[in-house]
Motif scaffolding. Structure first.
Motif, mmCIF file in Angstrom:
data_model
loop_
_atom_site.group_PDB
_atom_site.id
_atom_site.type_symbol
_atom_site.label_atom_id
_atom_site.label_comp_id
_atom_site.label_asym_id
_atom_site.label_seq_id
_atom_site.Cartn_x
_atom_site.Cartn_y
_atom_site.Cartn_z
ATOM 1 N N ARG A 66 1.090 -0.826 0.009
ATOM 2 C CA ARG A 66 -0.353 0.174 -0.048
ATOM 3 C C ARG A 66 0.901 1.273 0.355
ATOM 4 N NH1 ARG A 66 -2.595 -2.397 4.642
ATOM 5 N NH2 ARG A 66 -3.916 -3.880 3.382
ATOM 6 N N ALA A 67 2.206 1.280 0.446
ATOM 7 C CA ALA A 67 2.736 2.531 0.686
ATOM 8 C C ALA A 67 3.482 2.658 -0.396
ATOM 9 C CB ALA A 67 3.996 2.095 1.757
ATOM 10 N N MET A 68 3.925 1.574 -1.234
ATOM 11 C CA MET A 68 4.390 1.464 -2.484
ATOM 12 C C MET A 68 3.623 2.263 -3.965
ATOM 13 S SD MET A 68 8.183 -1.058 -2.271
ATOM 14 C CE MET A 68 8.593 -0.644 -3.845
ATOM 15 N N LYS A 69 2.231 1.608 -3.499
ATOM 16 C CA LYS A 69 1.743 1.993 -4.761
ATOM 17 C C LYS A 69 1.946 2.413 -5.314
ATOM 18 C CE LYS A 69 -3.413 0.483 -5.943
ATOM 19 N NZ LYS A 69 -4.676 -0.222 -5.266
ATOM 20 N N PRO A 70 0.911 4.223 -4.935
ATOM 21 C CA PRO A 70 1.913 4.975 -5.914
ATOM 22 C C PRO A 70 3.286 5.177 -6.743
ATOM 23 C CG PRO A 70 0.694 5.991 -3.792
ATOM 24 C CD PRO A 70 1.481 4.418 -3.724
ATOM 25 N N LYS A 71 3.856 4.893 -5.801
ATOM 26 C CA LYS A 71 5.669 5.065 -6.906
ATOM 27 C C LYS A 71 5.371 3.738 -8.085
ATOM 28 C CE LYS A 71 10.002 3.940 -6.002
ATOM 29 N NZ LYS A 71 11.365 3.523 -5.052
#
Length: 150
Positions: free
Chosen positions: A126-131
């Motif tokens: 979830r933390a890396m999804k935008p990246k």
């Protein structure tokens, strides 16, 4: 997607490369935060790869797809026990059934205390999804720019 491929024929190639790179980065990040245990066996089993190249191996949090360039996170089967934890249970055969529980109580079998949840996959995803989305969009934009120049 068909219209985008007509506009820029390299879109799928660049997007596939970006997806695979993102899967490797996600696997590396999850591996760095995974529970180690005594042997590091589970931690070393975490890997990102194409879904089509590993049809029989355990997939982490994925559903079936028609996309041949789809990537996923692969790990040993115990990932869900570590991610979500386990409830206290009897370790005897059939200990999870009603009859097994009655038999386990009568024989004074050992009770496993359960394990705490150690979330290490989905919070990182979830933390890396935008990246990851930005990486794929940048690859698509690169293919479109190349098509417009040529």
């Amino acid at each position: 997607m068909r219209r985008l491929n007509q506009l820029a024929p390299n879109v799928e190639k660049y997007a596939a490369d970006a997806k695979l790179k993102a899967a490797h980065q996600l696997a590396e990040e999850v591996r760095s935060r995974a529970p180690t245990g005594a042997t590091l066996d589970y931690m070393e089993s975490i890997d990102g790869d194409l879904l089509t190249s590993r049809p029989a191996q355990e997939q982490v949090g994925t559903r079936s797809t028609k996309d041949v360039t789809a990537t996923g996170l692969f790990a040993k089967f115990i990932w869900r026990f570590l991610e979500y934890g386990t409830a206290p249970h009897f370790t005897t055969k059939g200990g999870g059934t009603v009859a097994g529980k009655k038999q386990a109580v009568l024989s004074q079998a050992k009770m496993h205390p359960g394990t705490q949840a150690q979330p290490h996959i989905f919070p990182i995803y979830r933390a890396m999804k935008p990246k990851i989305r930005k990486m794929i969009l940048a690859a698509v934009n690169k293919a479109v720019r190349e098509a417009r120049k040529g």
